[in-house]
Design a protein around this motif. Structure first.
Motif, short mmCIF file in Angstrom:
data_model
loop_
_atom_site.label_atom_id
_atom_site.label_comp_id
_atom_site.label_asym_id
_atom_site.label_seq_id
_atom_site.Cartn_x
_atom_site.Cartn_y
_atom_site.Cartn_z
N LYS A 81 -56.03 -105.41 -10.09
CA LYS A 81 -55.26 -105.22 -8.85
C LYS A 81 -56.06 -104.37 -7.86
O LYS A 81 -56.08 -104.65 -6.66
CB LYS A 81 -53.91 -104.57 -9.15
N ARG A 82 -56.73 -103.36 -8.35
CA ARG A 82 -57.54 -102.50 -7.47
C ARG A 82 -58.69 -103.30 -6.86
O ARG A 82 -59.01 -103.15 -5.68
CB ARG A 82 -58.07 -101.30 -8.26
N ALA A 83 -59.31 -104.18 -7.64
CA ALA A 83 -60.39 -105.03 -7.12
C ALA A 83 -59.87 -105.96 -6.04
O ALA A 83 -60.49 -106.14 -4.99
CB ALA A 83 -61.02 -105.83 -8.25
N SER A 84 -58.71 -106.53 -6.28
CA SER A 84 -58.11 -107.43 -5.30
C SER A 84 -57.77 -106.68 -4.01
O SER A 84 -58.05 -107.15 -2.90
CB SER A 84 -56.85 -108.08 -5.88
N SER A 85 -57.21 -105.48 -4.14
CA SER A 85 -56.90 -104.66 -2.96
C SER A 85 -58.16 -104.32 -2.19
O SER A 85 -58.18 -104.35 -0.95
CB SER A 85 -56.19 -103.37 -3.37
N TRP A 86 -59.22 -103.99 -2.92
CA TRP A 86 -60.49 -103.67 -2.27
C TRP A 86 -61.00 -104.85 -1.47
O TRP A 86 -61.54 -104.70 -0.37
CB TRP A 86 -61.52 -103.24 -3.30
N SER A 87 -60.79 -106.07 -1.98
CA SER A 87 -61.28 -107.25 -1.26
C SER A 87 -60.55 -107.43 0.06
O SER A 87 -61.15 -107.85 1.05
CB SER A 87 -61.16 -108.52 -2.12
N TYR A 88 -59.25 -107.09 0.11
CA TYR A 88 -58.52 -107.18 1.38
C TYR A 88 -59.05 -106.15 2.38
O TYR A 88 -59.19 -106.43 3.56
CB TYR A 88 -57.01 -107.00 1.15
N GLU A 89 -59.35 -104.95 1.89
CA GLU A 89 -59.95 -103.93 2.77
C GLU A 89 -61.31 -104.40 3.28
O GLU A 89 -61.64 -104.23 4.45
CB GLU A 89 -60.11 -102.61 2.02
N LEU A 90 -62.10 -104.98 2.38
CA LEU A 90 -63.42 -105.49 2.76
C LEU A 90 -63.29 -106.58 3.81
O LEU A 90 -64.00 -106.59 4.80
CB LEU A 90 -64.15 -106.01 1.52
N SER A 91 -62.36 -107.49 3.61
CA SER A 91 -62.14 -108.58 4.55
C SER A 91 -61.76 -108.05 5.93
O SER A 91 -62.28 -108.50 6.96
CB SER A 91 -61.05 -109.52 4.03
N ALA A 92 -60.87 -107.07 5.96
CA ALA A 92 -60.45 -106.47 7.23
C ALA A 92 -61.62 -105.79 7.93
O ALA A 92 -61.79 -105.90 9.15
CB ALA A 92 -59.31 -105.48 6.99
#
Length: 104
Positions: A81-92
């Protein structure tokens, strides 16, 4: 822009994290480091690299800002879940950078 998540995985943990990151990024795919070719990327593409650590050293490259703590054995609860959340931050972050530069 597309994202390529290149990874090396000894026990499958890094592969799981790579897949979670890819799920949060638009137009993304995962590829094992052994199957990666520079022709997989175009100018402006995002490259995310994931590697397990062996003897506290990554197998192929230097570690990036996201890493899994307690890397020996199975992933800790919440790491995917933390990796997935990080990907959204990275995308933004990538989108914000592109908009400042005037690129789609």
């Amino acid at each position: 822009m597309k994202a390529v998540i290149m990874y090396d995985s000894a026990y499958g943990n890094t592969k799981s994290v790579a897949e979670a990151i890819a799920a949060g990024l638009e137009k993304s795919r995962t590829v094992p480091v052994s199957q990666f070719h520079s022709s997989d990327l175009s100018i402006g593409d995002l490259l995310v690299v994931g590697s397990p650590i062996n003897g506290w050293r990554p197998t192929e490259t230097q570690p990036m800002p996201f890493y899994v703590k307690g890397t020996e054995g199975p992933l800790l609860e919440g790491e995917i879940k933390r990796a997935s959340s990080w990907s959204y931050e990275l995308s933004a972050s990538v989108k914000a950078f592109a908009s400042r530069k005037g690129t789609p």
